[in-house]
Design a protein around this motif. Structure first.
Motif, PDB file in Angstrom:
ATOM      1  N   ALA A   1       0.850  -1.177   0.000  1.00 24.88           N
ATOM      2  CA  ALA A   1       0.000   0.000   0.000  1.00 24.88           C
ATOM      3  C   ALA A   1       0.890   1.232   0.000  1.00 24.88           C
ATOM      4  O   ALA A   1       1.893   1.267   0.717  1.00 24.88           O
ATOM      5  CB  ALA A   1      -0.911   0.000   1.227  1.00 24.88           C
ATOM      6  N   PRO A   2       0.552   2.235  -0.797  1.00 26.79           N
ATOM      7  CA  PRO A   2       1.390   3.422  -0.811  1.00 26.79           C
ATOM      8  C   PRO A   2       1.318   4.141   0.526  1.00 26.79           C
ATOM      9  O   PRO A   2       0.274   4.202   1.155  1.00 26.79           O
ATOM     10  CB  PRO A   2       0.785   4.287  -1.931  1.00 26.79           C
ATOM     11  CG  PRO A   2      -0.598   3.766  -2.096  1.00 26.79           C
ATOM     12  CD  PRO A   2      -0.584   2.339  -1.675  1.00 26.79           C
ATOM     13  N   ALA A   3       2.446   4.649   0.968  1.00 30.16           N
ATOM     14  CA  ALA A   3       2.478   5.399   2.222  1.00 30.16           C
ATOM     15  C   ALA A   3       1.814   6.755   2.003  1.00 30.16           C
ATOM     16  O   ALA A   3       1.951   7.368   0.948  1.00 30.16           O
ATOM     17  CB  ALA A   3       3.921   5.583   2.670  1.00 30.16           C
ATOM     18  N   ILE A   4       1.092   7.193   2.973  1.00 30.05           N
ATOM     19  CA  ILE A   4       0.444   8.495   2.907  1.00 30.05           C
ATOM     20  C   ILE A   4       1.266   9.456   3.751  1.00 30.05           C
ATOM     21  O   ILE A   4       1.461   9.226   4.945  1.00 30.05           O
ATOM     22  CB  ILE A   4      -1.012   8.431   3.410  1.00 30.05           C
ATOM     23  CG1 ILE A   4      -1.809   7.467   2.533  1.00 30.05           C
ATOM     24  CG2 ILE A   4      -1.647   9.809   3.431  1.00 30.05           C
ATOM     25  CD1 ILE A   4      -3.204   7.203   3.014  1.00 30.05           C
TER      26      ILE A   4
ATOM     27  N   LEU B   1      -6.646  11.334  -2.841  1.00 29.42           N
ATOM     28  CA  LEU B   1      -6.917  11.057  -1.429  1.00 29.42           C
ATOM     29  C   LEU B   1      -8.244  11.674  -1.003  1.00 29.42           C
ATOM     30  O   LEU B   1      -9.052  11.025  -0.322  1.00 29.42           O
ATOM     31  CB  LEU B   1      -5.773  11.590  -0.566  1.00 29.42           C
ATOM     32  CG  LEU B   1      -5.785  11.199   0.897  1.00 29.42           C
ATOM     33  CD1 LEU B   1      -5.760   9.693   1.062  1.00 29.42           C
ATOM     34  CD2 LEU B   1      -4.595  11.822   1.604  1.00 29.42           C
ATOM     35  N   ARG B   2      -8.501  12.891  -1.430  1.00 28.36           N
ATOM     36  CA  ARG B   2      -9.774  13.540  -1.100  1.00 28.36           C
ATOM     37  C   ARG B   2     -10.950  12.813  -1.740  1.00 28.36           C
ATOM     38  O   ARG B   2     -12.014  12.668  -1.136  1.00 28.36           O
ATOM     39  CB  ARG B   2      -9.751  15.009  -1.544  1.00 28.36           C
ATOM     40  CG  ARG B   2      -8.914  15.873  -0.642  1.00 28.36           C
ATOM     41  CD  ARG B   2      -8.902  17.311  -1.094  1.00 28.36           C
ATOM     42  NE  ARG B   2      -8.145  18.119  -0.167  1.00 28.36           N
ATOM     43  CZ  ARG B   2      -7.553  19.252  -0.465  1.00 28.36           C
ATOM     44  NH1 ARG B   2      -7.650  19.726  -1.705  1.00 28.36           N
ATOM     45  NH2 ARG B   2      -6.886  19.913   0.449  1.00 28.36           N
ATOM     46  N   SER B   3     -10.759  12.352  -2.957  1.00 31.09           N
ATOM     47  CA  SER B   3     -11.812  11.623  -3.649  1.00 31.09           C
ATOM     48  C   SER B   3     -12.137  10.322  -2.921  1.00 31.09           C
ATOM     49  O   SER B   3     -13.308   9.972  -2.733  1.00 31.09           O
ATOM     50  CB  SER B   3     -11.371  11.338  -5.084  1.00 31.09           C
ATOM     51  OG  SER B   3     -12.299  10.528  -5.733  1.00 31.09           O
TER      52      SER B   3
ATOM     53  N   ASP C   1       1.610  15.712  -3.911  1.00 33.52           N
ATOM     54  CA  ASP C   1       1.469  16.532  -5.107  1.00 33.52           C
ATOM     55  C   ASP C   1      -0.037  16.716  -5.345  1.00 33.52           C
ATOM     56  O   ASP C   1      -0.856  16.005  -4.765  1.00 33.52           O
ATOM     57  CB  ASP C   1       2.195  15.921  -6.306  1.00 33.52           C
ATOM     58  CG  ASP C   1       1.588  14.637  -6.825  1.00 33.52           C
ATOM     59  OD1 ASP C   1       0.351  14.579  -6.991  1.00 33.52           O
ATOM     60  OD2 ASP C   1       2.357  13.695  -7.095  1.00 33.52           O
ATOM     61  N   PRO C   2      -0.447  17.669  -6.170  1.00 30.06           N
ATOM     62  CA  PRO C   2      -1.877  17.943  -6.355  1.00 30.06           C
ATOM     63  C   PRO C   2      -2.695  16.724  -6.797  1.00 30.06           C
ATOM     64  O   PRO C   2      -3.816  16.538  -6.331  1.00 30.06           O
ATOM     65  CB  PRO C   2      -1.896  19.040  -7.419  1.00 30.06           C
ATOM     66  CG  PRO C   2      -0.583  19.730  -7.261  1.00 30.06           C
ATOM     67  CD  PRO C   2       0.392  18.646  -6.868  1.00 30.06           C
ATOM     68  N   ALA C   3      -2.153  15.888  -7.651  1.00 23.65           N
ATOM     69  CA  ALA C   3      -2.896  14.707  -8.107  1.00 23.65           C
ATOM     70  C   ALA C   3      -3.106  13.728  -6.948  1.00 23.65           C
ATOM     71  O   ALA C   3      -4.188  13.158  -6.804  1.00 23.65           O
ATOM     72  CB  ALA C   3      -2.156  14.021  -9.253  1.00 23.65           C
TER      73      ALA C   3
END
Length: 191
Positions: free
Chosen positions: A42-45, A60-62, A53-55
């Protein structure tokens, strides 16, 4: 209903960890060998939004918005599935993560809709995968009101509908009163 347990648990757990957890699960990777492919983790947050980065921040918000939009019973099922995956041996968790990561992105994104719709999303995608913005939330609300049998029938309709007729069929279905859905589904499954 016969459900593919590993896929269901994995989809739910990954949706939960991707959208509800403040950080990624730290799973120790299996010891690499020449026959073992690179582990999928799993990618680290990052700890702060400024590190994204903005994407990444939009994604994450989505995912968080998708989590918040789920009814509480669906979130409870996802939390339970995440606990079930966390209780598995690390090697089995890694295998499930890798199998999930190898799936088509549309399949993985479908699980963000929750366990009930996520399982059927590949079959429903023809009708509901590419909605105009104004139809998205009303369509999801209607889909979440449907029983398992109704969703199964609707998935048959979606699979049998030619691409040129999808907008019309979807609009007809979304315009139905709740009491008229069963008759419409039975009529359209019979075609």
């Amino acid at each position: 209903m016969n459900k593919p347990f590993p896929c269901l648990v994995l989809g739910l757990a990954l949706a939960a960890t991707a959208s509800a957890a403040p950080q990624a699960l730290d799973l120790p990777p299996p010891a690499p060998t020449s026959a073992t492919p690179a582990p999928v983790t799993a990618p680290a947050i990052p700890a702060t939004p400024a590190a994204l980065d903005p994407a990444q921040l939009r994604a994450l918000r989505s995912r968080y918005a998708a989590w918040q939009a789920l009814p509480e019973p669906e979130r409870a099922r996802i939390r339970e599935a995440a606990r079930a995956v966390a209780a598995l041996p690390p090697a089995q968790q890694q295998t499930l993560r890798q199998r999930f990561a190898e799936q088509d992105q549309r399949f993985r994104d479908g699980w963000l809709l929750g366990p009930q719709l996520g399982q059927l999303f590949p079959k429903l995608q023809g009708l509901f995968g590419y909605l105009p913005a104004e139809q998205r939330e009303p369509a999801l609300a209607i889909l979440r009101q449907l029983s398992s049998d109704q969703l199964a029938q609707l998935s048959l309709v979606a699979q049998r509908t030619p691409p040129q007729e999808r907008d019309q069929v979807r609009s007809q279905f979304l315009a139905l009163a709740p009491g008229a859905r069963d008759a419409w589904l039975k009529q359209n499954v019979g075609h």
